[in-house]
Design a protein around this motif. Structure first.
Motif, mmCIF file in Angstrom:
data_model
loop_
_atom_site.group_PDB
_atom_site.id
_atom_site.type_symbol
_atom_site.label_atom_id
_atom_site.label_comp_id
_atom_site.label_asym_id
_atom_site.label_seq_id
_atom_site.Cartn_x
_atom_site.Cartn_y
_atom_site.Cartn_z
ATOM 1 N N ASP A 29 3.479 -12.613 -15.809
ATOM 2 C CA ASP A 29 2.569 -12.108 -16.842
ATOM 3 C C ASP A 29 3.152 -10.794 -17.398
ATOM 4 O O ASP A 29 3.382 -9.855 -16.617
ATOM 5 N N GLY A 36 1.203 -2.853 -15.348
ATOM 6 C CA GLY A 36 1.345 -2.642 -13.898
ATOM 7 C C GLY A 36 2.412 -1.618 -13.543
ATOM 8 O O GLY A 36 2.193 -0.767 -12.670
ATOM 9 N N CYS A 111 18.497 10.312 -7.389
ATOM 10 C CA CYS A 111 17.993 10.807 -8.679
ATOM 11 C C CYS A 111 17.743 12.308 -8.689
ATOM 12 O O CYS A 111 17.315 12.863 -9.700
ATOM 13 N N THR A 152 12.726 -2.441 -13.679
ATOM 14 C CA THR A 152 12.782 -0.967 -13.713
ATOM 15 C C THR A 152 14.200 -0.466 -13.972
ATOM 16 O O THR A 152 14.494 0.701 -13.737
ATOM 17 N N PHE A 185 15.876 3.606 -0.612
ATOM 18 C CA PHE A 185 16.670 3.112 -1.749
ATOM 19 C C PHE A 185 18.084 3.604 -1.496
ATOM 20 O O PHE A 185 18.285 4.770 -1.179
ATOM 21 N N LYS A 199 7.994 -0.713 -1.965
ATOM 22 C CA LYS A 199 6.686 -0.105 -1.649
ATOM 23 C C LYS A 199 6.871 1.146 -0.789
ATOM 24 O O LYS A 199 6.198 2.151 -0.969
HETATM 25 N N1 CAA Z 1 -1.517 -7.154 -15.128
HETATM 26 C C1 CAA Z 1 -1.583 -5.832 -14.853
HETATM 27 N N2 CAA Z 1 -1.067 -5.292 -13.696
HETATM 28 C C2 CAA Z 1 -0.453 -6.129 -12.838
HETATM 29 C C3 CAA Z 1 -0.348 -7.505 -13.077
HETATM 30 C C4 CAA Z 1 -0.908 -8.017 -14.285
HETATM 31 N N3 CAA Z 1 -0.841 -9.311 -14.600
HETATM 32 N N4 CAA Z 1 0.329 -8.073 -12.042
HETATM 33 C C5 CAA Z 1 0.620 -7.072 -11.171
HETATM 34 N N5 CAA Z 1 0.156 -5.903 -11.655
HETATM 35 C C6 CAA Z 1 0.277 -4.565 -11.065
HETATM 36 C C7 CAA Z 1 0.076 -4.576 -9.550
HETATM 37 O O1 CAA Z 1 -1.300 -4.544 -9.184
HETATM 38 C C8 CAA Z 1 0.820 -3.293 -9.188
HETATM 39 O O2 CAA Z 1 -0.005 -2.177 -9.473
HETATM 40 P P1 CAA Z 1 -0.438 -1.163 -8.296
HETATM 41 O O3 CAA Z 1 0.842 -0.567 -7.759
HETATM 42 O O4 CAA Z 1 -1.270 -0.148 -8.995
HETATM 43 O O5 CAA Z 1 -1.157 -1.980 -7.277
HETATM 44 C C9 CAA Z 1 1.971 -3.252 -10.199
HETATM 45 O O6 CAA Z 1 1.601 -4.132 -11.248
HETATM 46 C C10 CAA Z 1 3.288 -3.723 -9.624
HETATM 47 O O7 CAA Z 1 3.072 -4.979 -9.051
HETATM 48 P P2 CAA Z 1 3.672 -5.314 -7.618
HETATM 49 O O8 CAA Z 1 3.301 -4.236 -6.664
HETATM 50 O O9 CAA Z 1 3.311 -6.719 -7.250
HETATM 51 O O10 CAA Z 1 5.193 -5.255 -8.025
HETATM 52 P P3 CAA Z 1 6.503 -5.616 -7.234
HETATM 53 O O11 CAA Z 1 6.263 -5.624 -5.770
HETATM 54 O O12 CAA Z 1 7.072 -6.835 -7.846
HETATM 55 O O13 CAA Z 1 7.475 -4.393 -7.602
HETATM 56 C C11 CAA Z 1 8.158 -2.116 -7.340
HETATM 57 C C12 CAA Z 1 7.070 -3.074 -7.847
HETATM 58 C C13 CAA Z 1 8.123 -2.100 -5.822
HETATM 59 C C14 CAA Z 1 7.921 -0.731 -7.871
HETATM 60 C C15 CAA Z 1 9.542 -2.639 -7.825
HETATM 61 O O14 CAA Z 1 9.596 -2.594 -9.224
HETATM 62 C C16 CAA Z 1 10.717 -1.866 -7.260
HETATM 63 O O15 CAA Z 1 11.177 -2.112 -6.145
HETATM 64 N N6 CAA Z 1 11.265 -0.904 -8.053
HETATM 65 C C17 CAA Z 1 12.425 -0.118 -7.666
HETATM 66 C C18 CAA Z 1 12.082 0.979 -6.688
HETATM 67 C C19 CAA Z 1 11.344 2.128 -7.308
HETATM 68 O O16 CAA Z 1 11.376 2.340 -8.501
HETATM 69 N N7 CAA Z 1 10.662 2.929 -6.469
HETATM 70 C C20 CAA Z 1 9.940 4.089 -6.942
HETATM 71 C C21 CAA Z 1 9.954 5.222 -5.952
HETATM 72 S S1 CAA Z 1 11.644 5.607 -5.438
HETATM 73 C C22 CAA Z 1 12.283 6.526 -6.725
HETATM 74 O O17 CAA Z 1 11.556 7.043 -7.528
HETATM 75 C C23 CAA Z 1 13.776 6.646 -6.840
HETATM 76 C C24 CAA Z 1 14.254 5.749 -7.928
HETATM 77 O O18 CAA Z 1 14.368 6.177 -9.073
HETATM 78 C C25 CAA Z 1 14.527 4.358 -7.606
#
Ligand code: CAA
Length: 390
Positions: A29, A36, A111, A152, A185, A199
């Motif tokens: 979606d 999200g 970062c 991302t 990471f 997470k």
């Molecule tokens: N409509 C609206 N929202 C939706 C949705 C929909 N249809 N489906 C899901 N969502 C929401 C979820 O509820 C969730 O929101 P919350 O966190 O508020 O609960 C959000 O969208 C993300 O969904 P998921 O948690 O299911 O997503 P995911 O598990 O597939 O991945 C992530 C999310 C873990 C951030 C992933 O993108 C990731 O691993 N990213 C890289 C790591 C990262 O950026 N980490 C950040 C901290 S570390 C850092 O900052 C250093 C760096 O630069 C990497």
């Protein structure tokens, strides 16, 4: 004497993938990406652009305006290094024709490292106010195809000139630090794509924020309401919203309304939403976005900044916006770049993603795509060849 950011310039590649396109391809979606995680587009560097060309393109307008004289320190922050030995700063030093009497080095801590660069530069300038430092943060955020991190991704570079009596932001001396050895990471030397415990990385980010804030407030005596706007490291914009809601809760025992959230961080998120994660540049991309978009005059306002690098290192610090700052921004130039970008199809995105860098030691000339003023013309005998385009 004030010390801080005299000029700041952000650059991002001229190609992007719309996250709705990615969502369609992945059967997700689109709201998950746009709401999200809060991202709309991710910048994709073409094959003739790398961290050096992006950094040079970010620094170009600064040097056009301020010249090269007095720059005695060049710090290149990145986690997308192109050589295990030679610093990206040396390539950049050559491309930008900086003075030979200059200390040039590459910095790494995910970062966070541009903030280390900024603080080191500020210390040098405080001790020797006639000297200047050029700090760049330049990165390409790359995760495995079809992994949770894929939406991302992003790319971009920031360049900052650090001087005495700065035109844009005078840094406060007090900072809050947090260092802890964690695996949230990372990217081993043999991998092109980062590995991440997504997470967990979000939880560590928030812990680091709380710990840094604690020390920052102890040292400065400032409280939540002493800061007018807040900038965060931006892996994706929803992360900053979560962080700011948490900070308001622990620092001011306050549930923020969505209007307060928008006022306090909204402007800082606008560029990141359409470029994706720019790793070491992202906090400063947020600062640029705040200064470029702020409808209110921010002169005299104190901005809070939270820098985070996985692994992990955090720092909370602040600065005061200087009179006349708007005359020293490169807003029109960046807006023109962002408005003129080319959208990629999914196929083009994946083709660029899969294109490996030649490692056979032969001579390879790279096709010319749309870039900034500098491009990677090719590679010959394992040596990258750069050129000025305009
Ligand atoms: N409509 C609206 N929202 C939706 C949705 C929909 N249809 N489906 C899901 N969502 C929401 C979820 O509820 C969730 O929101 P919350 O966190 O508020 O609960 C959000 O969208 C993300 O969904 P998921 O948690 O299911 O997503 P995911 O598990 O597939 O991945 C992530 C999310 C873990 C951030 C992933 O993108 C990731 O691993 N990213 C890289 C790591 C990262 O950026 N980490 C950040 C901290 S570390 C850092 O900052 C250093 C760096 O630069 C990497």
């Amino acid at each position: 004497m004030k010390v801080g950011i005299d000029l700041i310039s952000f650059y991002t590649p001229q190609y992007y993938l719309d996250l709705k396109t990615l969502a369609g391809e992945r059967g997700v979606d689109p709201d998950k990406f746009t709401i999200g995680i809060g991202q709309e587009k991710m910048a994709i560097p073409p094959p003739d652009e790398d961290i050096v060309t992006m950094a040079a393109s970010a620094a170009h307008p600064i040097l056009e305006q301020a010249g090269r004289e007095g720059i005695e320190l060049l710090l290149f922050a990145t986690e997308s290094g192109i050589d295990h030995s030679k610093a990206a700063a040396m390539f950049l030093h050559g491309l930008l024709k900086l003075p030979t009497r200059c200390r040039a080095v590459e910095l790494k801590q995910a970062c966070y490292s541009a903030t280390a660069g900024l603080q080191l530069a500020a210390s040098m300038v405080a001790a020797q106010p006639d000297r200047k430092a050029l700090i760049v943060g330049s990165d390409i955020a790359r995760y495995d195809l079809r992994s949770p991190g894929e939406p991302t991704q992003g790319a971009g570079a920031v360049a900052m000139l650090v001087t005495a009596n700065p035109s844009v932001l005078a840094l406060d001396p007090e900072t809050g630090l947090y260092a802890e050895d964690v695996m949230d990471f990372w990217r081993p030397n043999y991998r092109e794509e980062a590995l991440v415990d997504g997470k967990y990385s979000m939880r560590v980010y928030l812990t680091a924020l709380e710990e840094c804030w604690k020390q920052y407030t102890e040292r400065s005596g400032r409280q939540f309401h002493d800061l007018a706007r807040y900038c965060y490291h931006l892996p994706f914009t929803r992360m900053a919203e979560k962080a700011h809601i948490r900070l308001a809760k622990i620092a001011a025992l306050k549930e923020l309304t969505s209007a307060e959230l928008e006022t306090e961080i909204g402007d800082s998120l606008r560029y990141n939403r359409i470029t994706g994660n720019t790793y070491s540049a992202s906090l400063y991309e947020g600062l640029t976005s705040l200064l470029d978009h702020g409808a209110d005059d921010l002169v005299g306002q104190r901005i809070g900044l939270f820098s985070y690098g996985s692994g992990c290192m955090g720092e909370y610090f602040s600065g005061v916006v200087q009179p006349g700052y708007r005359d020293h921004l490169f807003t029109a130039r960046l807006r023109a770049l962002l408005d003129g970008r080319t959208e990629l199809t999914y196929r083009q995105y994946e083709d660029i993603f899969q294109l490996g860098f030649p490692t056979d030691g032969g001579d390879h000339a790279f096709a010319q795509y749309r870039t900034g003023p500098y491009r990677l013309a090719g590679v010959s005998q394992h040596k990258r060849l750069y050129e000025k385009v305009i």
